[in-house]
Write an enzyme that holds these catalytic residues in place. Structure first.
Site, PDB file in Angstrom:
ATOM      1  N   SER A 192      12.654   8.133  17.195  1.00 56.66           N
ATOM      2  CA  SER A 192      13.535   7.293  16.397  1.00 56.66           C
ATOM      3  C   SER A 192      14.434   6.522  17.347  1.00 56.66           C
ATOM      4  O   SER A 192      14.579   6.897  18.518  1.00 56.66           O
ATOM      5  CB  SER A 192      14.385   8.178  15.468  1.00 56.66           C
ATOM      6  OG  SER A 192      15.458   7.444  14.907  1.00 56.66           O
ATOM      7  N   TYR A 205      19.882  15.704  14.281  1.00 57.69           N
ATOM      8  CA  TYR A 205      18.735  14.798  14.167  1.00 57.69           C
ATOM      9  C   TYR A 205      18.493  14.067  15.487  1.00 57.69           C
ATOM     10  O   TYR A 205      17.352  13.990  15.970  1.00 57.69           O
ATOM     11  CB  TYR A 205      18.977  13.789  13.044  1.00 57.69           C
ATOM     12  CG  TYR A 205      17.841  12.822  12.824  1.00 57.69           C
ATOM     13  CD1 TYR A 205      16.700  13.217  12.133  1.00 57.69           C
ATOM     14  CD2 TYR A 205      17.906  11.514  13.298  1.00 57.69           C
ATOM     15  CE1 TYR A 205      15.645  12.332  11.918  1.00 57.69           C
ATOM     16  CE2 TYR A 205      16.868  10.624  13.090  1.00 57.69           C
ATOM     17  CZ  TYR A 205      15.743  11.030  12.402  1.00 57.69           C
ATOM     18  OH  TYR A 205      14.701  10.148  12.209  1.00 57.69           O
TER      19      TYR A 205
END
Length: 318
Positions: A192, A205
């Site tokens: 990401s 995350y």
């Protein structure tokens, strides 16, 4: 006395020879780097031939919705045999039905909690027996709790690492052997933009997505230095925020430039990166170059740029 002088002279000669050898190796390496830069620059102005994926068996995790579902549709449209894997059997079957409507590549559905190693190993055996050896693995599955670290429970943190990181270890271990037996393969893992830049409300995350980046860089080296150097490829994808439902409260200052991405477009870019054998790709592509150049600057300059862009996610506990 004469023997000492001879030994000293011999030692000095060896040192000089070693220095010259190191210098020559550096010059050769420098020349190869310059040549590679010229080749890359030339390729930027040329249409690159993309490889055929119609004969591949592509296993995708997290196909029940979002990017995973769109990936299944894109790969099937190229004629690939698609293996859809998701913990939600109903959503996964909806994806399979959509893929079947294309009347292109074959599609199969398997239910599995990929965070559980035993289930992944059993999945590999089932897929091998019912479909055949997997040649492309796409690790897409991921979860994203979005609130400050002090408000993240131990169970949440453990779960996000189990799903986002350990599942990728288990699937790679389970299917890499099948690729080696076939003498070809491709492993694609979704990191990401949060695996390149730290963001508020995403501490666990971000940590998992940085871990995926490290996993893939190390795996790339391991394969590059072994007998499967040119046979098994790896690609790491770094998507910007995508409209899949994970970003419950996105914060976007420039929506016309950096608005939420369409899952269809992200899936398309992932398949393009796969077919072009890219090692690392951000979506949009420019973000990788911006990040790399920003890292050269003093840290405060990077913070200024981040504050100016002012994109991220708000806490979902508001």
């Amino acid at each position: 006395m004469i023997e000492r002088e001879i030994i000293h002279t011999t030692t000095a000669s060896k040192r000089i020879f070693a220095v010259i050898q190191d210098l020559l190796q550096f010059l050769v390496m420098f020349g190869r780097v310059l040549l590679e830069l010229i080749v890359i620059l030339a390729q930027a102005f040329m249409s690159k031939k993309e490889k055929d994926i119609s004969k591949d068996v592509v296993l995708i995790t997290g196909t029940g919705h979002g990017i995973g579902r769109e990936l299944a549709l894109h790969y099937a449209s190229w004629g690939s045999t698609v293996v859809c894997v998701d913990i939600n059997e109903q959503n996964n079957m909806e994806t399979v039905q959509q893929v079947k409507q294309l009347n292109r590549g074959a599609v199969h559905s398997f239910s599995c909690d990929v965070s559980k190693r035993e289930q992944v190993l059993a999945l590999a055996e089932r897929v091998l027996a019912e479909v055949g050896p997997v040649t492309v693995l796409v690790n897409n599955v991921g979860i994203m709790p979005t609130h400050p670290l002090p408000q993240q429970s131990a169970e949440e943190i453990q779960r996000v690492f189990d799903v986002n990181v350990f599942s990728q270890f288990w699937t790679i271990q389970a299917f890499l052997g099948q690729m080696k037996e076939q003498g070809r393969g491709h492993i694609i893992c979704l990191s990401s933009i949060a695996g390149l830049v730290g963001l508020s409300n995403l501490v666990p995350y971000c940590a998992t997505k940085y871990a995926v980046r490290g996993l893939m860089e190390a795996l790339h080296e391991e394969l590059r230095e072994g007998p499967y150097k040119d046979l098994i490829k790896v690609t790491t994808i770094f998507p910007y925020m995508t409209n899949t439902g994970l970003c419950k409260y996105p914060k976007v200052k420039f929506p016309s430039i950096l608005g939420l991405l369409d899952p269809k477009e992200v899936a398309k870019r992932i398949v393009e990166a796969h077919r072009a054998d890219c090692v690392e790709v951000t979506i949009p592509r420019s973000l990788l170059h911006i990040n790399n150049w920003t890292r050269i600057l003093p840290s405060k300059c990077g913070i200024m740029l981040k504050d100016y862009i002012d994109s991220g996610v708000e806490s979902d506990l508001i």
